[in-house]
Design an enzyme around this catalytic site. Structure first.
Site, short mmCIF file in Angstrom:
data_model
loop_
_atom_site.label_atom_id
_atom_site.label_comp_id
_atom_site.label_asym_id
_atom_site.label_seq_id
_atom_site.Cartn_x
_atom_site.Cartn_y
_atom_site.Cartn_z
N HIS A 96 61.87 53.92 29.05
CA HIS A 96 61.97 53.81 27.59
C HIS A 96 63.45 53.83 27.15
CE1 HIS A 96 57.85 56.00 27.61
NE2 HIS A 96 57.62 54.74 27.28
N LYS A 135 44.02 61.08 21.04
CA LYS A 135 44.53 61.44 22.36
C LYS A 135 44.89 62.92 22.38
CE LYS A 135 46.57 57.09 23.98
NZ LYS A 135 47.84 56.46 24.40
N ARG A 194 56.94 45.79 32.11
CA ARG A 194 57.39 46.20 33.44
C ARG A 194 56.90 45.26 34.52
NH1 ARG A 194 54.89 51.99 32.48
NH2 ARG A 194 53.37 50.49 31.75
N SER A 228 54.85 57.09 31.78
CA SER A 228 54.68 58.47 31.30
C SER A 228 53.51 59.13 32.02
CB SER A 228 54.42 58.47 29.80
OG SER A 228 55.50 57.93 29.10
O1 PNS Z 1 53.13 53.67 24.46
P1 PNS Z 1 51.81 53.01 24.17
O2 PNS Z 1 50.71 54.05 24.17
O3 PNS Z 1 51.52 51.86 25.10
O4 PNS Z 1 51.92 52.40 22.67
C1 PNS Z 1 50.83 51.76 22.07
C2 PNS Z 1 51.08 51.47 20.59
C3 PNS Z 1 51.54 52.71 19.86
C4 PNS Z 1 52.15 50.41 20.45
C5 PNS Z 1 49.75 50.94 19.99
O5 PNS Z 1 48.71 51.80 20.33
C6 PNS Z 1 49.78 50.82 18.46
O6 PNS Z 1 50.47 49.98 17.91
N1 PNS Z 1 49.03 51.70 17.74
C7 PNS Z 1 48.99 51.73 16.31
C8 PNS Z 1 47.64 51.24 15.75
C9 PNS Z 1 47.60 49.73 15.66
O7 PNS Z 1 48.39 49.10 14.99
N2 PNS Z 1 46.64 49.14 16.40
C10 PNS Z 1 46.45 47.70 16.47
C11 PNS Z 1 47.29 47.10 17.58
S1 PNS Z 1 47.00 45.37 17.75
#
Ligand code: PNS
Length: 170
Positions: free
Chosen positions: A23, A47, A96, A134
């Protein structure tokens, strides 16, 4: 660029539970490309994270304390709505490996459908971080393995505190 240059704001969203050196690498690359980059920590009540949102924000703020173009914030709800409120131009995501691609592709296109104003930009981390996640960091640390070099020092210390405390209680 001339005087008509509009400052470019990027949002780098994620769970960051915890922040890894992968990150950090992406954030540094983003800070070189954009005028400002916001590390946006997801508040996800579904979560059960190891680190609270406040802890995750504290960690990121500590790591980027000397970089004024890096801001740390939290968000809940739809990412595109948050990005819209912040008047961001770009969502940054790290890629990645091929295995990341399908989920990221789906999310980027869904976000574009929800808001055509925001563009998703993918960035590759430095090679040594292509296998860092993570989830694995937490697992290794919980089982007593070393995560040195995979996470910032502050994360290593905090992981040791969490797992040390859990071991002491057990
Ligand atoms: O680090 P992560 O868990 O891969 O991040 C995922 C994240 C936060 C980018 C994704 O879960 C997100 O954007 N969540 C917010 C809710 C949302 O907008 N959902 C629709 C996505 S198309």
């Amino acid at each position: 660029m001339g005087s008509d240059h509009q400052p470019r704001l990027a949002v780098y969203p994620g769970s960051f539970d915890p922040l890894t050196n992968g990150h950090v690498d992406i954030i540094r690359r983003g800070a070189r490309l954009f005028d400002r980059i916001v590390v946006a920590v997801l508040v996800n009540p579904d979560k059960s994270p190891l680190f609270s949102v406040d802890e995750r924000m504290e960690i990121a703020r500590e790591v980027f304390a000397d970089q004024p173009s890096v801001e740390v914030d939290q968000f809940d709800g739809l990412l595109v709505e948050y990005a819209g409120r912040r008047e961001a131009d770009v969502i940054v995501r790290g890629l990645r490996a091929i295995s990341d691609f399908e989920y990221e592709f789906q999310m980027a296109l869904m976000n574009r459908r929800l808001s055509s104003a925001i563009e998703t930009v993918f960035m590759m981390p430095a090679e040594p971080y292509t296998y860092v996640s993570s989830r694995l960091v937490k697992e290794i640390s919980a089982l007593g393995g070393s995560v040195s070099g995979l996470v910032p020092d502050v994360v290593e210390t905090r992981l040791a505190d969490k797992h040390g405390a859990a071991t002491a209680r057990a």
